[in-house]
Design a protein around this motif. Structure first.
Motif, PDB file in Angstrom:
ATOM      1  N   UNK A 162     -10.800   0.327   5.154  1.00 28.89           N
ATOM      2  CA  UNK A 162      -9.967   1.067   6.103  1.00 28.89           C
ATOM      3  C   UNK A 162      -8.743   1.275   5.177  1.00 28.89           C
ATOM      4  N   UNK A 163      -8.269   0.730   4.561  1.00 24.53           N
ATOM      5  CA  UNK A 163      -7.016   0.982   3.621  1.00 24.53           C
ATOM      6  C   UNK A 163      -7.489   2.060   2.717  1.00 24.53           C
ATOM      7  N   UNK A 164      -8.872   1.934   2.017  1.00 26.02           N
ATOM      8  CA  UNK A 164      -9.311   3.135   1.187  1.00 26.02           C
ATOM      9  C   UNK A 164      -9.490   4.389   1.605  1.00 26.02           C
ATOM     10  N   UNK A 165      -9.890   4.455   2.890  1.00 29.87           N
ATOM     11  CA  UNK A 165      -9.815   5.539   3.992  1.00 29.87           C
ATOM     12  C   UNK A 165      -8.418   6.115   3.958  1.00 29.87           C
ATOM     13  N   UNK A 166      -7.321   5.532   4.028  1.00 28.75           N
ATOM     14  CA  UNK A 166      -6.106   5.681   4.159  1.00 28.75           C
ATOM     15  C   UNK A 166      -5.590   6.329   3.013  1.00 28.75           C
ATOM     16  N   UNK A 219      -2.084   2.869  13.435  1.00 31.13           N
ATOM     17  CA  UNK A 219      -3.547   2.436  13.332  1.00 31.13           C
ATOM     18  C   UNK A 219      -3.386   1.120  12.548  1.00 31.13           C
ATOM     19  N   UNK A 220      -2.839   0.805  11.520  1.00 29.53           N
ATOM     20  CA  UNK A 220      -2.880  -0.398  10.748  1.00 29.53           C
ATOM     21  C   UNK A 220      -2.468  -1.754  11.511  1.00 29.53           C
ATOM     22  N   UNK A 221      -1.484  -1.605  12.339  1.00 26.45           N
ATOM     23  CA  UNK A 221      -0.999  -2.570  13.279  1.00 26.45           C
ATOM     24  C   UNK A 221      -1.991  -2.955  14.078  1.00 26.45           C
ATOM     25  N   UNK A 222      -2.482  -1.888  14.939  1.00 31.08           N
ATOM     26  CA  UNK A 222      -3.572  -2.134  15.817  1.00 31.08           C
ATOM     27  C   UNK A 222      -4.830  -2.641  15.239  1.00 31.08           C
ATOM     28  N   UNK A 223      -5.013  -2.305  14.319  1.00 34.50           N
ATOM     29  CA  UNK A 223      -6.151  -2.985  13.369  1.00 34.50           C
ATOM     30  C   UNK A 223      -6.141  -4.307  13.329  1.00 34.50           C
TER      31      UNK A 223
END
Ligand code: AMP
Ligand code: MG
Length: 324
Positions: A162-166, A219-223
């Motif tokens: 997910x971080x890579x996508x961001x 999004x990061x917090x929700x993830x």
């Protein structure tokens, strides 16, 4: 007995040295991809190239010579085959050349053993969450049993993807943590628990699809909130079932403050105790392999060269844990 341990299951080439009384050395070099995730061949080249340097660093840290060693332990699995090969070859060569005992150990069990060596935990329910593994493990009837596990990708791998996508580099877990720390806002996502197991592949896709609909921070917090709540819920159920009063959190993702907070709170509410090994022993490291080797050798186990092949899919519940 001075035991050298070699860790090479994934991105880390680690060399540690322990004896019965002390952890004498813990040196490591991590493969950092220029782009994308862990490329097996590139990671193994990194391990090959840094092995001698880390070996010398560890011997210097321990103030020992190769001749002072009694045994060499290595991560036999599970892990990336190309990376495992480097550690296995190095261990065999050292054992043959310097007349050392050889012992191949299970990487996941080493995380638990170093966790109990470096904390007050004695018989914990372990939540092991890393780049390649996500398991809840308990000792029952002679073996460590996997009580719950990911049905697809590991939690660390999901965070990294997910971080890579961001747009963040590897490893992504710390980046997601930084972003999540900037907000308290959460949007609803699917809750990735299936009985005692969990799954992170769908949640990762969902978070990626929602990019643009909410800020990266939200999004990061929700993830984090969804993924961590799921593993902590499974951990709590495992503890309730076994009436366990100790939780051990380990693996690279165990460095996450929010996850630690959730585990701590859950344990507090149940009257149990949460244990977190020091950071250098949560991440993949050589000292944990050396320690696991030491306790297995003390129990009379040794690995013949002919049995020292890599075991990329070796599950911890396949090992008879006679040292317990
Ligand atoms: P390991 O495979 O045990 O060495 O752990 C590496 C994994 O831990 C990677 O997937 C990292 O993204 C993850 N990780 C490291 N630090 C953190 C953190 N602070 N929060 C979440 N994940 C982390
Ligand atoms: Mg690990």
């Amino acid at each position: 007995m001075n035991v050298l341990g070699i860790e090479s299951t994934a991105h880390t080439l680690g060399i540690g040295i322990v004896n019965e009384d002390e952890i004498l050395a813990n040196q490591k070099s991590m493969f950092e991809p220029e782009e994308g995730g862990i490329h097996p061949r590139k990671a193994s080249e990194h391990h090959y190239q840094s092995a001698m340097e880390q070996l010398n660093n560890a011997l210097a840290e321990a103030s020992l010579e190769l001749d002072d060693l009694d045994a060499v332990a290595f991560s036999q699995g599970p892990g990336i085959p190309q990376c495992l090969e480097i550690g296995a070859v190095m261990a065999r060569s050292l054992a043959e050349k310097h007349d050392l005992k050889l012992i191949g150990v299970n990487h996941c069990l080493s995380h638990i053993s170093i966790g109990t060596r470096t904390t007050e935990a004695s018989d914990p329910t372990t939540l092991y969450v890393s780049g390649g593994n996500s398991q809840i493990i308990e000792f029952r009837n002679g073996r460590y049993r996997i009580i719950g596990e990911t049905l697809d990708i590991a939690l660390g791998n999901a965070l990294d993807k997910f971080a890579r996508e961001l747009g963040y580099p590897h490893p992504g877990g710390p980046e997601i943590e930084k972003l999540a720390g900037k907000t308290d806002e959460i949007i609803e996502m699917s809750y990735p628990i299936k009985g005692m197991d969990f799954s992170f592949s769908g949640l990762t896709t969902e978070a990626e699809r929602k990019m643009g609909e909410a800020s990266d921070e939200v999004l990061a917090n929700s993830f984090q909130e969804h993924a961590y709540a799921a593993v902590v819920e499974a951990l709590e159920r495992a503890m309730a079932q076994e009436d366990s009063d100790e939780a051990l959190l380990t693996g690279g993702v165990a460095m996450n403050k929010r996850l630690r907070e959730m585990v701590e709170k859950m344990c507090e509410q149940r009257g149990a105790k949460a244990y977190f090994p020091p950071t250098e022993y949560c991440m993949d490291n050589g000292a944990m392999i050396a320690h696991q080797g030491l306790i297995e050798l003390e129990n009379g186990r040794e690995t013949e060269i002919s049995e020292s092949h890599k075991r990329p899919k070796w599950r911890p519940d396949e090992v008879e844990a006679e040292w317990k």
